[in-house]
Design an enzyme around this catalytic site. Structure first.
Site, PDB file in Angstrom:
ATOM      1  N   HIS A 177      61.910  35.928  32.652  1.00  0.00           N
ATOM      2  CA  HIS A 177      62.943  34.955  32.258  1.00  0.00           C
ATOM      3  C   HIS A 177      63.097  34.888  30.726  1.00  0.00           C
ATOM      4  O   HIS A 177      62.860  33.850  30.109  1.00  0.00           O
ATOM      5  CB  HIS A 177      62.605  33.568  32.820  1.00  0.00           C
ATOM      6  CG  HIS A 177      63.787  32.644  32.855  1.00  0.00           C
ATOM      7  ND1 HIS A 177      63.931  31.647  33.777  1.00  0.00           N
ATOM      8  CD2 HIS A 177      64.894  32.565  32.068  1.00  0.00           C
ATOM      9  CE1 HIS A 177      65.066  30.986  33.560  1.00  0.00           C
ATOM     10  NE2 HIS A 177      65.664  31.541  32.521  1.00  0.00           N
TER      11      HIS A 177
ATOM     12  N   GLU B  34      58.689  29.729  38.969  1.00  0.00           N
ATOM     13  CA  GLU B  34      58.375  30.347  37.676  1.00  0.00           C
ATOM     14  C   GLU B  34      57.207  29.617  37.030  1.00  0.00           C
ATOM     15  O   GLU B  34      57.195  28.396  37.024  1.00  0.00           O
ATOM     16  CB  GLU B  34      59.612  30.307  36.774  1.00  0.00           C
ATOM     17  CG  GLU B  34      60.753  31.125  37.368  1.00  0.00           C
ATOM     18  CD  GLU B  34      61.967  31.275  36.451  1.00  0.00           C
ATOM     19  OE1 GLU B  34      61.906  30.804  35.303  1.00  0.00           O
ATOM     20  OE2 GLU B  34      62.946  31.870  36.885  1.00  0.00           O
TER      21      GLU B  34
ATOM     22  N   ARG C  79      69.596  32.899  38.270  1.00  0.00           N
ATOM     23  CA  ARG C  79      68.597  31.912  38.685  1.00  0.00           C
ATOM     24  C   ARG C  79      68.017  32.307  40.043  1.00  0.00           C
ATOM     25  O   ARG C  79      68.745  32.776  40.932  1.00  0.00           O
ATOM     26  CB  ARG C  79      69.215  30.521  38.813  1.00  0.00           C
ATOM     27  CG  ARG C  79      69.346  29.749  37.519  1.00  0.00           C
ATOM     28  CD  ARG C  79      67.986  29.317  36.979  1.00  0.00           C
ATOM     29  NE  ARG C  79      68.093  28.487  35.800  1.00  0.00           N
ATOM     30  CZ  ARG C  79      68.203  28.945  34.551  1.00  0.00           C
ATOM     31  NH1 ARG C  79      68.223  30.246  34.321  1.00  0.00           N
ATOM     32  NH2 ARG C  79      68.266  28.116  33.538  1.00  0.00           N
TER      33      ARG C  79
HETATM   34  N1  NAI Z   1      68.067  34.507  32.326  1.00  0.00           N
HETATM   35  C1  NAI Z   1      68.354  33.663  31.376  1.00  0.00           C
HETATM   36  O1  NAI Z   1      67.646  33.555  30.386  1.00  0.00           O
HETATM   37  C2  NAI Z   1      69.573  32.821  31.479  1.00  0.00           C
HETATM   38  C3  NAI Z   1      70.181  32.596  32.670  1.00  0.00           C
HETATM   39  N2  NAI Z   1      71.283  31.793  32.745  1.00  0.00           N
HETATM   40  C4  NAI Z   1      71.877  31.603  34.050  1.00  0.00           C
HETATM   41  O2  NAI Z   1      73.009  32.473  34.176  1.00  0.00           O
HETATM   42  C5  NAI Z   1      73.942  31.917  35.111  1.00  0.00           C
HETATM   43  C6  NAI Z   1      75.351  31.937  34.542  1.00  0.00           C
HETATM   44  O3  NAI Z   1      75.417  31.094  33.413  1.00  0.00           O
HETATM   45  P1  NAI Z   1      76.834  30.791  32.703  1.00  0.00           P
HETATM   46  O4  NAI Z   1      77.651  32.016  32.681  1.00  0.00           O
HETATM   47  O5  NAI Z   1      76.547  30.077  31.445  1.00  0.00           O
HETATM   48  O6  NAI Z   1      77.460  29.791  33.758  1.00  0.00           O
HETATM   49  P2  NAI Z   1      78.986  29.327  33.858  1.00  0.00           P
HETATM   50  O7  NAI Z   1      78.953  27.953  34.413  1.00  0.00           O
HETATM   51  O8  NAI Z   1      79.705  29.577  32.572  1.00  0.00           O
HETATM   52  O9  NAI Z   1      79.602  30.345  34.939  1.00  0.00           O
HETATM   53  C7  NAI Z   1      79.273  30.300  36.291  1.00  0.00           C
HETATM   54  C8  NAI Z   1      80.450  30.889  37.055  1.00  0.00           C
HETATM   55  O10 NAI Z   1      80.086  30.984  38.425  1.00  0.00           O
HETATM   56  C9  NAI Z   1      81.267  30.699  39.177  1.00  0.00           C
HETATM   57  N3  NAI Z   1      80.977  30.392  40.570  1.00  0.00           N
HETATM   58  C10 NAI Z   1      80.753  29.189  41.139  1.00  0.00           C
HETATM   59  N4  NAI Z   1      80.575  29.323  42.464  1.00  0.00           N
HETATM   60  C11 NAI Z   1      80.696  30.653  42.733  1.00  0.00           C
HETATM   61  C12 NAI Z   1      80.613  31.419  43.921  1.00  0.00           C
HETATM   62  N5  NAI Z   1      80.393  30.849  45.111  1.00  0.00           N
HETATM   63  N6  NAI Z   1      80.789  32.746  43.836  1.00  0.00           N
HETATM   64  C13 NAI Z   1      81.028  33.349  42.643  1.00  0.00           C
HETATM   65  N7  NAI Z   1      81.115  32.659  41.479  1.00  0.00           N
HETATM   66  C14 NAI Z   1      80.940  31.331  41.532  1.00  0.00           C
HETATM   67  C15 NAI Z   1      81.920  29.570  38.425  1.00  0.00           C
HETATM   68  O11 NAI Z   1      83.288  29.436  38.774  1.00  0.00           O
HETATM   69  C16 NAI Z   1      81.724  30.021  36.993  1.00  0.00           C
HETATM   70  O12 NAI Z   1      82.823  30.765  36.541  1.00  0.00           O
HETATM   71  C17 NAI Z   1      73.412  30.532  35.438  1.00  0.00           C
HETATM   72  O13 NAI Z   1      72.689  30.599  36.652  1.00  0.00           O
HETATM   73  C18 NAI Z   1      72.458  30.228  34.296  1.00  0.00           C
HETATM   74  O14 NAI Z   1      71.464  29.308  34.657  1.00  0.00           O
HETATM   75  C19 NAI Z   1      71.860  31.241  31.643  1.00  0.00           C
HETATM   76  C20 NAI Z   1      71.300  31.457  30.433  1.00  0.00           C
HETATM   77  C21 NAI Z   1      70.074  32.207  30.249  1.00  0.00           C
HETATM   78  O1  HPV Z   2      67.750  30.479  31.599  1.00  0.00           O
HETATM   79  C1  HPV Z   2      67.531  30.062  30.480  1.00  0.00           C
HETATM   80  O2  HPV Z   2      66.575  30.376  29.815  1.00  0.00           O
HETATM   81  C2  HPV Z   2      68.410  29.205  29.878  1.00  0.00           C
HETATM   82  O3  HPV Z   2      68.400  29.073  28.716  1.00  0.00           O
HETATM   83  C3  HPV Z   2      69.370  28.510  30.705  1.00  0.00           C
HETATM   84  O4  HPV Z   2      70.317  28.177  29.860  1.00  0.00           O
HETATM   85  P1  HPV Z   2      71.227  26.950  30.122  1.00  0.00           P
HETATM   86  O5  HPV Z   2      70.357  25.821  30.532  1.00  0.00           O
HETATM   87  O6  HPV Z   2      72.199  27.396  31.132  1.00  0.00           O
HETATM   88  O7  HPV Z   2      71.784  26.835  28.757  1.00  0.00           O
END
Ligand code: NAI
Ligand code: HPV
Length: 346
Positions: free
Chosen positions: A313, A294, A265
């Site tokens: 994205h 965005e 993000r």
């Molecule tokens: N580009 C895209 O299309 C997409 C992007 N995303 C983004 O990817 C990212 C990760 O998503 P998920 O893995 O589903 O999230 P998640 O919630 O499963 O994992 C996030 C991790 O970050 C850790 N965390 C929290 N504070 C931290 C810190 N200070 N330092 C290091 N780690 C820390 C948490 O403990 C957790 O393990 C999010 O920002 C999400 O919005 C998600 C889906 C699609």
């Molecule tokens: O970044 C994106 O496009 C997402 O889909 C974010 O996914 P989430 O809202 O974390 O399921």
């Protein structure tokens, strides 16, 4: 009784896919209405207080239209439509909300609890899509795939890309730092292991899996990761703690020439500091898939830098993401109708 189900999707979360999966799971004796919303490609709004949406974020959709569409449905399936307290007050029949995303950030969870509405979500629905994309992003930078493509399009053949001191590097001789070991970060680590690189992870809230530990992955402090990694890839969610995690200070602690990848993000990064580091060469190159605003404005300086690869994205958007999310949501609906506890309660 025929359960009334309202599904709001868009051109990505196709509502007909969700209808099909719900009917497969629950039979077709259901009263399902679907709406494919024509939401624009504009920045998502963040909590419009005038519309009573100050407790929700990252949503699309007018609350009045959403309420009118849900009407007397007991079950609401959505990805991006908001649900606020005032909306819930107008939806007395609503009992279950299935949010097709990793976090239900478009739903006022406190209000849902107060109204006795069960909210479920689909954690990791696009985790493998983003993890694979991240590996592609890392390889695009380490092996100069984008740079080579651009050179050839400009009529250049090899040039500096074939100089021993400027050409690409193999991951097996590099150290990759993974910040955030959640749904996506763990999958990135698993895929990276195949490349034989050294893998460092920082995440203050989790332990490494035994499998990763046995494979030599190291859980380290952020500073250690920054100072040792040739590639830094970012995977936390945006919280008060992680906002601006990559800033002037943390960038200064990275290795000179480091490759930086952000498929998470935009608000995690201070893009002014990143710009300066890319211009100075302290950060060798970056692959950016998400932005502070965005879509990124056409005159955004980072769009012009030669050492940056950008995508709009799209990492989470794969064909499988939608079918997988629909199957998970359908299973939640099936369980709800059968009186069983949810798989992923929020
Ligand atoms: N580009 C895209 O299309 C997409 C992007 N995303 C983004 O990817 C990212 C990760 O998503 P998920 O893995 O589903 O999230 P998640 O919630 O499963 O994992 C996030 C991790 O970050 C850790 N965390 C929290 N504070 C931290 C810190 N200070 N330092 C290091 N780690 C820390 C948490 O403990 C957790 O393990 C999010 O920002 C999400 O919005 C998600 C889906 C699609
Ligand atoms: O970044 C994106 O496009 C997402 O889909 C974010 O996914 P989430 O809202 O974390 O399921």
């Amino acid at each position: 009784m025929r359960e009334k189900i309202a599904i709001i999707g868009d051109r990505f979360m196709l509502p007909e896919v969700f209808r099909e999966k719900i009917e497969e799971a629950c039979g077709d004796n259901l009263d399902i209405r679907t709406l494919e919303a024509a939401w624009p490609d504009e920045p998502m709004e963040f909590g419009n207080a005038a519309l009573g949406l100050d407790k929700v974020k990252e949503y699309f959709g007018d609350p009045h239209e959403v309420v009118d569409f849900i009407g007397d449905a007991e079950i609401f399936v959505t990805q991006l439509a908001p649900l606020s307290e005032t909306m819930m007050q107008r939806l007395p029949a609503l009992k279950l909300v299935a949010v097709s995303r990793g976090g239900p950030i478009n739903i006022d969870m406190a209000a849902a609890k107060a109204h006795g509405i069960t909210v479920v979500n689909v954690p990791g629905r696009n985790a493998s899509a983003v993890a694979e994309f991240t590996i592609g992003a890392i390889l695009a930078e380490t092996r100069l795939i984008r740079v080579g493509h651009e050179a050839l399009r400009k009529g250049e053949w090899r040039g500096d890309l074939y100089r021993a001191d400027r050409t690409g590097r193999e991951l097996n001789e590099m150290t990759v730092g993974v910040i955030g070991y959640g749904n996506i970060g763990t999958k990135v680590v698993r895929l990276l292991r195949a490349f034989g690189c050294r893998i460092l992870v920082t995440d203050p809230y989790v332990q490494l899996s035994a499998e990763d530990r046995n494979a030599g992955v190291e859980l380290v402090a952020l500073d250690d990761l920054l100072s040792r990694s040739d590639v830094v890839t970012l995977h936390p969610r945006v919280t008060e703690e992680t906002r601006g995690l990559v800033n002037k200070d943390t960038i200064a602690r990275m290795k000179p020439g480091v490759i930086f990848v952000n498929t998470a993000r935009g608000p995690l990064v201070d893009y002014d500091a990143l710009y300066d580091a890319l211009v100075s060469g302290h950060i060798g190159s970056a692959m950016l898939e998400t932005f502070a605003v965005e879509p990124a404005p056409a005159d955004w300086p980072l769009l012009q830098l030669p050492n940056v690869t950008l995508t709009p994205h799209i990492a989470g958007a794969s064909v499988r993401t939608v079918t997988y999310a629909a199957e998970q949501a359908a299973e939640e609906v099936r369980r709800f109708i059968a009186g069983l506890p949810p798989v992923n309660p929020c």
